[in-house]
Design an enzyme around this catalytic site. Structure first.
Site, PDB file in Angstrom:
ATOM      1  N   ARG A   1       0.822  -1.212   0.000  1.00 46.14           N
ATOM      2  CA  ARG A   1       0.000   0.000   0.000  1.00 46.14           C
ATOM      3  C   ARG A   1       0.861   1.268   0.000  1.00 46.14           C
ATOM      4  NH1 ARG A   1      -5.418  -1.161   1.520  1.00 46.14           N
ATOM      5  NH2 ARG A   1      -5.873  -3.213   0.659  1.00 46.14           N
TER       6      ARG A   1
ATOM      7  N   HIS B   1      -0.779  -4.655   5.281  1.00 46.64           N
ATOM      8  CA  HIS B   1      -0.493  -3.430   6.046  1.00 46.64           C
ATOM      9  C   HIS B   1       0.444  -3.815   7.192  1.00 46.64           C
ATOM     10  CE1 HIS B   1      -4.369  -0.935   5.038  1.00 46.64           C
ATOM     11  NE2 HIS B   1      -3.321  -0.346   4.484  1.00 46.64           N
TER      12      HIS B   1
ATOM     13  N   CYS C   1      -7.045  -1.833  13.053  1.00 49.11           N
ATOM     14  CA  CYS C   1      -7.525  -1.149  11.857  1.00 49.11           C
ATOM     15  C   CYS C   1      -8.659  -0.179  12.180  1.00 49.11           C
ATOM     16  CB  CYS C   1      -8.049  -2.149  10.832  1.00 49.11           C
ATOM     17  SG  CYS C   1      -6.855  -3.346  10.292  1.00 49.11           S
TER      18      CYS C   1
HETATM   19  N1  ARG Z   1     -10.639  -3.284   3.382  1.00 56.57           N
HETATM   20  C1  ARG Z   1      -9.641  -2.391   3.882  1.00 56.57           C
HETATM   21  C2  ARG Z   1      -8.524  -2.248   2.874  1.00 56.57           C
HETATM   22  O1  ARG Z   1      -8.191  -3.199   2.227  1.00 56.57           O
HETATM   23  C3  ARG Z   1      -9.102  -2.894   5.185  1.00 56.57           C
HETATM   24  C4  ARG Z   1      -8.179  -1.949   5.854  1.00 56.57           C
HETATM   25  C5  ARG Z   1      -7.605  -2.498   7.121  1.00 56.57           C
HETATM   26  N2  ARG Z   1      -6.940  -1.505   7.842  1.00 56.57           N
HETATM   27  C6  ARG Z   1      -5.760  -1.625   8.443  1.00 56.57           C
HETATM   28  N3  ARG Z   1      -5.313  -0.659   9.165  1.00 56.57           N
HETATM   29  N4  ARG Z   1      -5.025  -2.698   8.251  1.00 56.57           N
HETATM   30  O2  ARG Z   1      -7.970  -1.191   2.692  1.00 56.57           O
END
Ligand code: ARG
Length: 278
Positions: A148, A177, A271
Site C-alpha cells: 500500500r 499493512h 484497523c
Molecule cells: N478493506 C480495507 C482495505 O483493504 C481494510 C483496511 C484495514 N486496515 C488496516 N489498518 N489494516 O484497505
C-alpha cells in the site's frame, strides 16, 4: 525477558462506526464480495470495542461515517500523528480515496494551536503502515511498504514528523499493512510475525527490538497482531487466543473483543482505531 510492571498510559483514539460497512470490492485477499456482511452485527461488535476502550479510561472521538465509503470503519488508515503533527493519508485505491478528506476535516476541526495537519504528496495509508514507539531509541517510527504505502512516503513522514523512520518491506499479501504483522505493545517494545517481512527487514527488527514478542503465522492469520495496547491492556480479537497467551506471558493483560464481521474486510481491532498523539 525482563518483566517490569506494565503500566497503562491514557490515550486518545478516533473511531468510525461501520454503519455503511459492506464488502463490495476486493482490495486485499481477505475480502470476498460473494459473502454477505451483517452490518448490524458489525456495528454491535464495533460498539463493544469502543466501550472497552472507554471503560479502560481512554477517550474515543468519533468520525461521521459516509455512505458509499464502506471501508471507513478502518479509521487507522486516515492519518498518522506524532507530537501534534498530523501526516495525512493518501489511499492506494480509488475506492477509499475520499476517506482522506473526512479525516482531514476531522483534524481541521481540532484546536489548530495544538494540531498541525500536513497533506501528503505520496501514497500512504496512515497508521495501517506506520507505528510509533516514543520510548524506543529516542522515538522511532516503523513503516511498512510493499503493498500500500510508497517507500517515498516514509521519507516524507520523516520530514514531516522529525523522527527516524525505519522502512520495513512486507512480503506476504495476506499481511498487506504493517498493522496486520506488527504492533506496539508499549512505548518501547513490539510484537511481530517475522515471515511477513523480507529477510533484511527481519534482521533490522531483531537488531532494534531484541525483546520483541514473536508471533507465528496462525497468530497473524487470526489477526492477533492487529491489536491496540495502552501499555498494559492489549485489546485483541477473540479468535487470537494463542496470541493472548503470548502477551500474557510477557506481562501484559489481554482483553478480547469479538470482531468477526470486520475481519471480512481484512481488518480487526487496530484497523478500527487511530491513535491521536498530541
Ligand atoms: N478493506 C480495507 C482495505 O483493504 C481494510 C483496511 C484495514 N486496515 C488496516 N489498518 N489494516 O484497505
Amino acid at each position: 525477558m525482563s518483566q517490569r510492571e506494565r503500566m497503562p498510559r491514557v490515550r486518545t483514539y478516533l473511531m468510525c462506526p461501520p454503519e455503511h460497512f459492506t464488502v463490495e470490492y476486493a482490495i486485499n485477499p481477505w475480502m470476498d464480495t460473494t459473502v454477505p456482511v451483517d452490518a448490524a452485527l458489525a456495528v454491535k461488535q464495533w460498539d463493544l470495542l469502543r466501550t472497552t476502550l472507554v471503560d479502560l479510561g481512554h477517550t474515543v472521538h468519533l468520525l461521521d461515517p459516509v455512505a458509499g465509503l464502506p471501508d471507513m470503519v478502518y479509521a487507522a488508515n486516515g492519518a498518522f500523528s506524532v507530537d501534534g503533527q498530523v501526516y495525512g493519508a493518501r489511499f492506494r485505491y480509488p475506492q477509499r480515496s475520499a476517506e482522506a478528506d473526512a479525516h482531514r476535516a476531522f483534524y481541521a476541526g481540532l484546536d489548530q494551536n495544538s494540531w498541525q495537519l500536513v497533506a501528503p504528496e505520496h501514497v500512504n495509508e496512515g497508521e495501517g503502515d506506520f507505528a510509533y514507539l516514543p520510548g524506543a531509541h529516542g522515538g522511532l517510527i516503523l513503516a511498512g511498504y510493499g503493498f500500500r504505502t510508497e517507500p517515498a512516503a516514509h521519507a516524507e513522514a520523516q520530514e514531516v514528523l522529525g523522527r527516524p523512520v525505519i522502512s520495513l518491506r512486507l512480503v506476504d499479501p495476506a499481511f498487506y499493512h504493517l498493522d496486520t504483522a506488527l504492533a506496539a505493545l508499549d512505548d518501547h517494545n513490539i510484537t511481530y510475525y517475522p515471515d511477513a517481512f523480507s529477510p533484511s527487514a527481519q534482521r533490522v527488527l531483531a537488531q532494534l527490538f531484541p525483546e520483541a514478542v514473536l508471533a507465528d503465522r496462525a497468530d497473524a492469520e487470526a489477526f492477533g497482531l492487529n491489536l491496540v495496547s495502552d501499555g498494559r491492556h492489549v485489546i485483541l480479537n477473540t479468535e487470537a487466543t494463542a496470541m493472548a497467551d503470548k502477551v500474557r506471558a510477557a506481562g501484559y493483560a489481554p482483553v478480547h473483543v469479538e470482531l468477526s464481521e470486520l475481519k471480512r474486510g481484512g481488518g480487526s481491532v487496530k484497523c478500527a482505531v487511530a491513535e491521536l498523539r498530541p
